[in-house]
Design a protein around this motif. Sequence first.
Motif, PDB file in Angstrom:
ATOM      1  N   VAL A   1     -33.905  21.127 -92.769  1.00  0.00           N
ATOM      2  CA  VAL A   1     -32.771  20.768 -93.601  1.00  0.00           C
ATOM      3  C   VAL A   1     -31.971  21.864 -92.463  1.00  0.00           C
ATOM      4  O   VAL A   1     -32.259  23.023 -92.692  1.00  0.00           O
ATOM      5  CB  VAL A   1     -31.965  20.480 -94.979  1.00  0.00           C
ATOM      6  N   TRP A   2     -30.909  21.325 -91.481  1.00  0.00           N
ATOM      7  CA  TRP A   2     -30.107  22.500 -90.954  1.00  0.00           C
ATOM      8  C   TRP A   2     -29.189  22.929 -91.774  1.00  0.00           C
ATOM      9  O   TRP A   2     -28.779  23.136 -92.700  1.00  0.00           O
ATOM     10  CB  TRP A   2     -29.672  22.225 -89.359  1.00  0.00           C
ATOM     11  N   SER A   3     -29.602  24.665 -91.772  1.00  0.00           N
ATOM     12  CA  SER A   3     -28.541  25.431 -92.719  1.00  0.00           C
ATOM     13  C   SER A   3     -27.084  26.030 -92.088  1.00  0.00           C
ATOM     14  O   SER A   3     -26.861  25.362 -90.739  1.00  0.00           O
ATOM     15  CB  SER A   3     -29.166  26.635 -92.526  1.00  0.00           C
ATOM     16  N   GLU A   4     -26.280  25.900 -92.767  1.00  0.00           N
ATOM     17  CA  GLU A   4     -25.187  26.488 -92.175  1.00  0.00           C
ATOM     18  C   GLU A   4     -24.866  27.441 -90.736  1.00  0.00           C
ATOM     19  O   GLU A   4     -24.159  27.425 -90.273  1.00  0.00           O
ATOM     20  CB  GLU A   4     -24.006  27.336 -93.550  1.00  0.00           C
ATOM     21  N   GLN A   5     -25.863  28.748 -90.703  1.00  0.00           N
ATOM     22  CA  GLN A   5     -26.002  29.685 -90.495  1.00  0.00           C
ATOM     23  C   GLN A   5     -26.646  28.874 -89.049  1.00  0.00           C
ATOM     24  O   GLN A   5     -26.308  29.679 -87.824  1.00  0.00           O
ATOM     25  CB  GLN A   5     -27.245  31.197 -90.789  1.00  0.00           C
ATOM     26  N   GLU A   6     -27.166  28.723 -89.145  1.00  0.00           N
ATOM     27  CA  GLU A   6     -27.951  27.201 -87.614  1.00  0.00           C
ATOM     28  C   GLU A   6     -26.798  26.481 -87.108  1.00  0.00           C
ATOM     29  O   GLU A   6     -27.019  27.026 -86.138  1.00  0.00           O
ATOM     30  CB  GLU A   6     -29.634  26.505 -88.196  1.00  0.00           C
ATOM     31  N   MET A   7     -26.225  26.238 -87.917  1.00  0.00           N
ATOM     32  CA  MET A   7     -25.409  25.418 -87.305  1.00  0.00           C
ATOM     33  C   MET A   7     -24.275  25.938 -86.633  1.00  0.00           C
ATOM     34  O   MET A   7     -23.636  25.828 -85.584  1.00  0.00           O
ATOM     35  CB  MET A   7     -24.373  24.620 -88.352  1.00  0.00           C
ATOM     36  N   LEU A   8     -23.833  27.332 -87.212  1.00  0.00           N
ATOM     37  CA  LEU A   8     -22.989  28.122 -86.179  1.00  0.00           C
ATOM     38  C   LEU A   8     -23.672  28.746 -84.986  1.00  0.00           C
ATOM     39  O   LEU A   8     -22.545  29.321 -84.032  1.00  0.00           O
ATOM     40  CB  LEU A   8     -22.472  29.369 -87.647  1.00  0.00           C
ATOM     41  N   ARG A   9     -25.142  28.493 -85.193  1.00  0.00           N
ATOM     42  CA  ARG A   9     -25.912  29.273 -83.688  1.00  0.00           C
ATOM     43  C   ARG A   9     -25.156  28.205 -82.896  1.00  0.00           C
ATOM     44  O   ARG A   9     -24.960  29.306 -81.736  1.00  0.00           O
ATOM     45  CB  ARG A   9     -26.947  29.477 -83.989  1.00  0.00           C
ATOM     46  N   LEU A  10     -25.753  26.752 -83.133  1.00  0.00           N
ATOM     47  CA  LEU A  10     -24.962  25.843 -82.283  1.00  0.00           C
ATOM     48  C   LEU A  10     -23.885  26.202 -81.599  1.00  0.00           C
ATOM     49  O   LEU A  10     -23.694  25.893 -80.231  1.00  0.00           O
ATOM     50  CB  LEU A  10     -25.967  24.293 -82.708  1.00  0.00           C
ATOM     51  N   VAL A  11     -22.948  25.876 -82.747  1.00  0.00           N
ATOM     52  CA  VAL A  11     -21.978  26.494 -81.837  1.00  0.00           C
ATOM     53  C   VAL A  11     -21.654  27.311 -80.812  1.00  0.00           C
ATOM     54  O   VAL A  11     -21.216  27.312 -80.086  1.00  0.00           O
ATOM     55  CB  VAL A  11     -20.677  26.997 -83.576  1.00  0.00           C
ATOM     56  N   ASP A  12     -21.554  28.638 -81.278  1.00  0.00           N
ATOM     57  CA  ASP A  12     -21.974  29.775 -80.158  1.00  0.00           C
ATOM     58  C   ASP A  12     -23.386  28.993 -79.327  1.00  0.00           C
ATOM     59  O   ASP A  12     -22.615  29.234 -77.975  1.00  0.00           O
ATOM     60  CB  ASP A  12     -22.850  31.249 -80.504  1.00  0.00           C
ATOM     61  N   LEU A  13     -24.274  28.720 -78.919  1.00  0.00           N
ATOM     62  CA  LEU A  13     -25.205  28.045 -77.906  1.00  0.00           C
ATOM     63  C   LEU A  13     -24.188  26.772 -77.019  1.00  0.00           C
ATOM     64  O   LEU A  13     -24.317  27.006 -75.421  1.00  0.00           O
ATOM     65  CB  LEU A  13     -26.079  27.421 -78.225  1.00  0.00           C
ATOM     66  N   LEU A  14     -22.977  26.755 -77.662  1.00  0.00           N
ATOM     67  CA  LEU A  14     -22.940  25.493 -77.354  1.00  0.00           C
ATOM     68  C   LEU A  14     -21.321  25.707 -76.523  1.00  0.00           C
ATOM     69  O   LEU A  14     -20.400  25.065 -75.655  1.00  0.00           O
ATOM     70  CB  LEU A  14     -23.504  23.473 -77.804  1.00  0.00           C
ATOM     71  N   LYS A  15     -20.581  26.488 -76.581  1.00  0.00           N
ATOM     72  CA  LYS A  15     -19.244  27.030 -75.841  1.00  0.00           C
ATOM     73  C   LYS A  15     -19.576  27.587 -75.102  1.00  0.00           C
ATOM     74  O   LYS A  15     -20.037  28.523 -74.481  1.00  0.00           O
ATOM     75  CB  LYS A  15     -19.315  28.224 -76.943  1.00  0.00           C
ATOM     76  N   GLY A  16     -18.504  26.861 -74.145  1.00  0.00           N
ATOM     77  CA  GLY A  16     -18.493  26.933 -72.274  1.00  0.00           C
ATOM     78  C   GLY A  16     -18.756  25.831 -72.242  1.00  0.00           C
ATOM     79  O   GLY A  16     -19.038  26.073 -70.742  1.00  0.00           O
ATOM     80  N   THR A  17     -19.762  25.048 -72.709  1.00  0.00           N
ATOM     81  CA  THR A  17     -20.837  24.160 -71.935  1.00  0.00           C
ATOM     82  C   THR A  17     -20.083  23.211 -71.874  1.00  0.00           C
ATOM     83  O   THR A  17     -19.018  22.823 -72.394  1.00  0.00           O
ATOM     84  CB  THR A  17     -22.174  24.220 -72.173  1.00  0.00           C
ATOM     85  N   GLU A  18     -20.669  21.658 -71.087  1.00  0.00           N
ATOM     86  CA  GLU A  18     -20.131  20.683 -71.438  1.00  0.00           C
ATOM     87  C   GLU A  18     -20.692  19.663 -71.566  1.00  0.00           C
ATOM     88  O   GLU A  18     -20.803  19.102 -72.134  1.00  0.00           O
ATOM     89  CB  GLU A  18     -20.130  20.128 -69.891  1.00  0.00           C
ATOM     90  N   VAL A  19     -22.319  20.482 -71.895  1.00  0.00           N
ATOM     91  CA  VAL A  19     -22.885  19.732 -73.032  1.00  0.00           C
ATOM     92  C   VAL A  19     -22.120  18.519 -74.107  1.00  0.00           C
ATOM     93  O   VAL A  19     -21.824  19.300 -75.061  1.00  0.00           O
ATOM     94  CB  VAL A  19     -23.554  20.484 -73.587  1.00  0.00           C
ATOM     95  N   LEU A  20     -22.542  17.385 -74.318  1.00  0.00           N
ATOM     96  CA  LEU A  20     -22.225  16.507 -75.450  1.00  0.00           C
ATOM     97  C   LEU A  20     -23.106  16.208 -77.087  1.00  0.00           C
ATOM     98  O   LEU A  20     -24.442  16.874 -76.136  1.00  0.00           O
ATOM     99  CB  LEU A  20     -22.244  15.045 -75.053  1.00  0.00           C
ATOM    100  N   LEU A  21     -22.973  16.935 -77.407  1.00  0.00           N
ATOM    101  CA  LEU A  21     -23.962  16.178 -78.751  1.00  0.00           C
ATOM    102  C   LEU A  21     -24.050  14.634 -80.002  1.00  0.00           C
ATOM    103  O   LEU A  21     -23.627  14.340 -79.891  1.00  0.00           O
ATOM    104  CB  LEU A  21     -23.822  17.280 -80.441  1.00  0.00           C
TER     105      LEU A  21
END
Length: 388
Positions: free
Chosen positions: A178-198
């Motif tokens: 199960v993904w943790s809150e910290q991992e989800m926040l890492r994903l927020v930072d990773l995708l910020k400024g990109t046009e990548v959809l999820l």
Amino acid sequence: MQETPRLQSRLPQVGTTIFSTMSALAQQHGAVNLGQGFPDFDAAPRLVDAVHLAMRGAHNQYPPMPGVPALREAVAAKLFKLYGARYDAGSEITITAGATQAIFTALLSIVHPGDEVIVLEPCYDSYAPNIELAGGCVVRVPLTPGTYRPDFELIAAAISPRTRALIINSPHNPSATVWSEQEMLRLVDLLKGTEVLLISDEVYEHMVFDGQLHQSVARFPDLASRSFIISSFGKTYHVTGWKVGYVAAPAPLSAEFRKVHQFNVFTVNTPMQHGLAAYMADPAPYLELPAFYQRKRDLFQAGLQSSRFTLLPSQGSYFQCVDYSGLAPELTEMNDATFCQWLTSEVGVAAIPLSAFYAAGSQARVIRFCFAKQDSTLTAALGKLASL
């Protein structure tokens, strides 16, 4: 008889799935089937009664293309109550013919020929064929071996100017992480400024154990704004054969999704939608689901404690992965697919090899059991596995 014209397969590498193969083998040998992920117990009678009443109430013709309004409103209310996310039932919730259709339709609505879509291996077996059928290119990024946690450096390295989307899955099939809150926040930072959809596959959202919270993409506005969130009534309410799910997405993404949805399924079973809407008025069935499945997980784990299997963490979903490399040498020499065949035919318990969730297989000696079964089924399986 006239010879059938030759054709070039759209999916030349695809054959019969491991799930069908192992289920057939289990039936052939009279084995306890802990392979394919479905319950062997019935749905709640109250839910069946609600569908029956809907049929009797003349809800048997086409519903609105995006779904019965009452059901979309119930889904929107649930997303707000659980995750604090506001979705408009009219323009941002669509009822689908199961989660697999939702994933496929999401990909068809956003992927153009040559676009890249990142998947995290091991992963559910429909992702890659769906991407290929949409004309996209599959980019495979391994989860961390042994723990199956996301490796954000590898994900970042895989993102290119051609990346259209990333598919994530938590709780995860097959590993039960199960993904943790910290991992989800890492994903927020990773995708910020990109046009990548999820595309967030959350079909096991109500099966998270040991007091953890499900970290839905809906909890994170920066992710929700670029995401298709997909869930399954079949998984939540023990009715996998009904094939009803939903997708929640911002209005611009939902509009594109519905363009495809109207032409590949158009609508979804009307009386079942009305029945589900009525049943969702009581949140207890999904709020109580973590405890329901955690008890089954604990029963299954306790029964395996005396075995020579090494149990991997089962944080969510209804799966338990085990490492069999501690068994007798003649067994550990088998690859996981061969071991699962042996386990089915000789021990009488069917499981799924984890290599089935990788494009190029896996050398790990890890297999997956499903504990979404009656206690009597689990007890029977544990009795057979005790011989190991």
